[in-house]
Design a protein around this motif. Structure first.
Motif, PDB file in Angstrom:
ATOM      1  N   CYS A   8       3.618  -6.231  -4.865  1.00  0.00           N
ATOM      2  CA  CYS A   8       2.902  -5.543  -5.939  1.00  0.00           C
ATOM      3  C   CYS A   8       1.635  -4.865  -5.431  1.00  0.00           C
ATOM      4  CB  CYS A   8       2.563  -6.524  -7.059  1.00  0.00           C
ATOM      5  SG  CYS A   8       1.599  -7.951  -6.510  1.00  0.00           S
ATOM      6  N   ILE A   9       1.079  -5.359  -4.333  1.00  0.00           N
ATOM      7  CA  ILE A   9      -0.180  -4.807  -3.803  1.00  0.00           C
ATOM      8  C   ILE A   9       0.017  -3.377  -3.322  1.00  0.00           C
ATOM      9  CG2 ILE A   9      -2.103  -5.197  -2.213  1.00  0.00           C
ATOM     10  CD1 ILE A   9      -1.554  -7.523  -4.194  1.00  0.00           C
ATOM     11  N   SER A  10       1.085  -3.148  -2.572  1.00  0.00           N
ATOM     12  CA  SER A  10       1.306  -1.831  -1.966  1.00  0.00           C
ATOM     13  C   SER A  10       1.701  -0.769  -2.983  1.00  0.00           C
ATOM     14  CB  SER A  10       2.370  -1.919  -0.870  1.00  0.00           C
ATOM     15  OG  SER A  10       3.595  -2.397  -1.389  1.00  0.00           O
ATOM     16  N   VAL A  11       2.183  -1.193  -4.179  1.00  0.00           N
ATOM     17  CA  VAL A  11       2.579  -0.208  -5.192  1.00  0.00           C
ATOM     18  C   VAL A  11       1.578  -0.116  -6.339  1.00  0.00           C
ATOM     19  CG1 VAL A  11       5.029  -0.465  -4.694  1.00  0.00           C
ATOM     20  CG2 VAL A  11       4.000  -1.851  -6.494  1.00  0.00           C
ATOM     21  N   HIS A  74      -4.756   0.396   3.702  1.00  0.00           N
ATOM     22  CA  HIS A  74      -4.727  -0.565   4.808  1.00  0.00           C
ATOM     23  C   HIS A  74      -4.294   0.109   6.110  1.00  0.00           C
ATOM     24  CE1 HIS A  74      -4.268  -3.451   1.338  1.00  0.00           C
ATOM     25  NE2 HIS A  74      -5.229  -4.033   2.028  1.00  0.00           N
ATOM     26  N   PHE A  75      -3.243   0.904   6.050  1.00  0.00           N
ATOM     27  CA  PHE A  75      -2.743   1.572   7.252  1.00  0.00           C
ATOM     28  C   PHE A  75      -3.786   2.539   7.831  1.00  0.00           C
ATOM     29  CE2 PHE A  75       1.667   0.696   5.545  1.00  0.00           C
ATOM     30  CZ  PHE A  75       2.067  -0.108   6.604  1.00  0.00           C
ATOM     31  N   LEU A  76      -4.407   3.344   6.951  1.00  0.00           N
ATOM     32  CA  LEU A  76      -5.371   4.324   7.438  1.00  0.00           C
ATOM     33  C   LEU A  76      -6.624   3.649   7.993  1.00  0.00           C
ATOM     34  CD1 LEU A  76      -6.039   7.242   7.928  1.00  0.00           C
ATOM     35  CD2 LEU A  76      -6.845   7.442   5.570  1.00  0.00           C
ATOM     36  N   ARG A  95       8.783  -0.891  -0.594  1.00  0.00           N
ATOM     37  CA  ARG A  95       8.813   0.472  -1.124  1.00  0.00           C
ATOM     38  C   ARG A  95       7.434   1.140  -1.047  1.00  0.00           C
ATOM     39  NH1 ARG A  95      11.659  -1.211  -6.684  1.00  0.00           N
ATOM     40  NH2 ARG A  95      10.197  -2.925  -6.339  1.00  0.00           N
ATOM     41  N   GLY A  96       6.405   0.357  -1.387  1.00  0.00           N
ATOM     42  CA  GLY A  96       5.055   0.921  -1.330  1.00  0.00           C
ATOM     43  C   GLY A  96       4.621   1.229   0.082  1.00  0.00           C
ATOM     44  N   SER A  97       4.884   0.320   1.011  1.00  0.00           N
ATOM     45  CA  SER A  97       4.517   0.535   2.417  1.00  0.00           C
ATOM     46  C   SER A  97       5.285   1.700   3.011  1.00  0.00           C
ATOM     47  CB  SER A  97       4.778  -0.736   3.228  1.00  0.00           C
ATOM     48  OG  SER A  97       3.937  -1.790   2.811  1.00  0.00           O
ATOM     49  N   ALA A  98       6.565   1.825   2.640  1.00  0.00           N
ATOM     50  CA  ALA A  98       7.393   2.916   3.169  1.00  0.00           C
ATOM     51  C   ALA A  98       6.843   4.276   2.751  1.00  0.00           C
ATOM     52  CB  ALA A  98       8.832   2.759   2.688  1.00  0.00           C
ATOM     53  N   ALA A 100       3.727   4.895   1.889  1.00  0.00           N
ATOM     54  CA  ALA A 100       2.428   5.061   2.556  1.00  0.00           C
ATOM     55  C   ALA A 100       2.623   5.555   3.991  1.00  0.00           C
ATOM     56  CB  ALA A 100       1.668   3.745   2.549  1.00  0.00           C
ATOM     57  N   ILE A 101       3.593   4.984   4.696  1.00  0.00           N
ATOM     58  CA  ILE A 101       3.892   5.384   6.070  1.00  0.00           C
ATOM     59  C   ILE A 101       4.352   6.838   6.101  1.00  0.00           C
ATOM     60  CG2 ILE A 101       5.477   5.017   8.009  1.00  0.00           C
ATOM     61  CD1 ILE A 101       5.390   2.001   7.295  1.00  0.00           C
ATOM     62  N   ASP A 102       5.202   7.200   5.148  1.00  0.00           N
ATOM     63  CA  ASP A 102       5.704   8.584   5.075  1.00  0.00           C
ATOM     64  C   ASP A 102       4.567   9.567   4.822  1.00  0.00           C
ATOM     65  OD1 ASP A 102       7.696  10.643   4.926  1.00  0.00           O
ATOM     66  OD2 ASP A 102       7.550  10.563   2.743  1.00  0.00           O
TER      67      ASP A 102
END
Length: 286
Positions: A8-11, A74-76, A95-98, A100-102
């Motif tokens: 839920c955090i990433s979305v 987080h990634f940036l 799904r959220g991380s994917a 974000a990576i894209d």
């Protein structure tokens, strides 16, 4: 019934949720140890101890409990703390991380002609990804602010990378949503109901300029502003994606007006358009 997976955090569109095993404040503090180090993100389940690969000397593992909570912020943050592209070693990407990576890979390809994040699901892919990792000129940015929201932190970091350039648009995904609004300045009476409805601060009232302003980079496209607008065909929300240009991350004036002063005491109490609208409605009756 929560399993603590962190998906839920990433979305979470507003960044209101935080991951208990790695809260944002702790995350920012840990990032200080990764300056000028290449980062290998590795979840607990991937078992660093059983890895049959010798890591390069300048690679420092970033150990995490689960893999689903990592957002674009987080990634940036890891990218700019390190100054190099990242390697994410995992057999599952949420799904959220994917998305974000894209988003970040799209931007990095346009600005640096390089990937931001390499993903690897097995040791062969990991070995290949580690070989591609490199430090990127003008990527490092030392910025952590616990008083800003997740979106505000991400926006500040993107501003640092974009500077005064324009790198086009990245369409919104299913979960990582960005949009913009259009306002008919002729019919907007600055009643500010849309400002009250916006729960992320994307819409604000500027009392110095008597203006309604909008920051697209903070908008989660929830639609509350459009529903709350009291005027017909005045405010339209579009889920359009993120624009990689400096204006997108700043507050832009959408409508403004003069204040109307009471004809008896001279005190300003409403906008001119609002008073004119009421006067026109009452004119047939009086």
């Amino acid at each position: 019934d929560c399993l603590g997976c962190g998906g839920c955090i990433s979305v979470c569109p507003s960044g209101s949720l935080d991951y208990a095993p790695m809260p944002r404040e702790s995350f920012f503090e840990l990032c200080e140890f990764y300056k000028e180090k290449k980062i290998l993100i590795i979840p607990k389940k991937m078992s660093l101890e059983n890895l049959n690969i010798k890591l390069p000397k300048d690679v420092l593992p970033f150990m995490i409990e689960g893999e689903k909570w990592l957002s674009s912020m987080h990634f940036l943050t890891l990218l700019q703390s390190s100054g190099a592209n990242l390697v994410f070693y995992t057999d599952f990407i949420s799904r959220g991380s994917a998305e974000a990576i894209d988003l970040l890979n799209t931007f990095f390809e346009r600005k640096f002609q390089k990937e931001a994040i390499f993903t690897a699901k097995d040791e062969k892919e990991l070995q290949n990804a580690l070989g591609k990792q490199e430090f990127i000129e003008n990527l490092s940015f030392d910025f952590h602010n616990n008083t800003l929201t997740t979106r505000e932190n991400f926006a500040k970091r993107m501003q640092n990378l974009i500077q005064n350039d324009d790198f086009g648009v990245k369409e919104s995904g299913e979960w990582l949503r960005y949009g913009k609004i259009e306002i008919n300045a002729n019919t907007c009476t600055l009643c500010l109901s849309c400002v009250g409805a916006c729960n992320v601060g994307a819409l604000i009232a500027d009392t110095k300029e008597n203006a309604l302003k909008f920051n697209a980079s903070l908008c989660t496209t929830c639609g509350y502003c459009e529903v709350s607008c009291a005027e017909k065909d005045t405010l339209k929300l579009t889920r359009s994606g993120m624009e990689f240009n400096p204006n997108y991350f700043e507050y832009q004036t959408m409508a403004k007006d003069e204040l109307f002063a009471c004809i008896e005491c001279g005190k300003e109490f409403a906008t001119k358009k609002a008073v004119e609208k009421i006067a026109n409605l009452m004119k047939p009756k009086f």
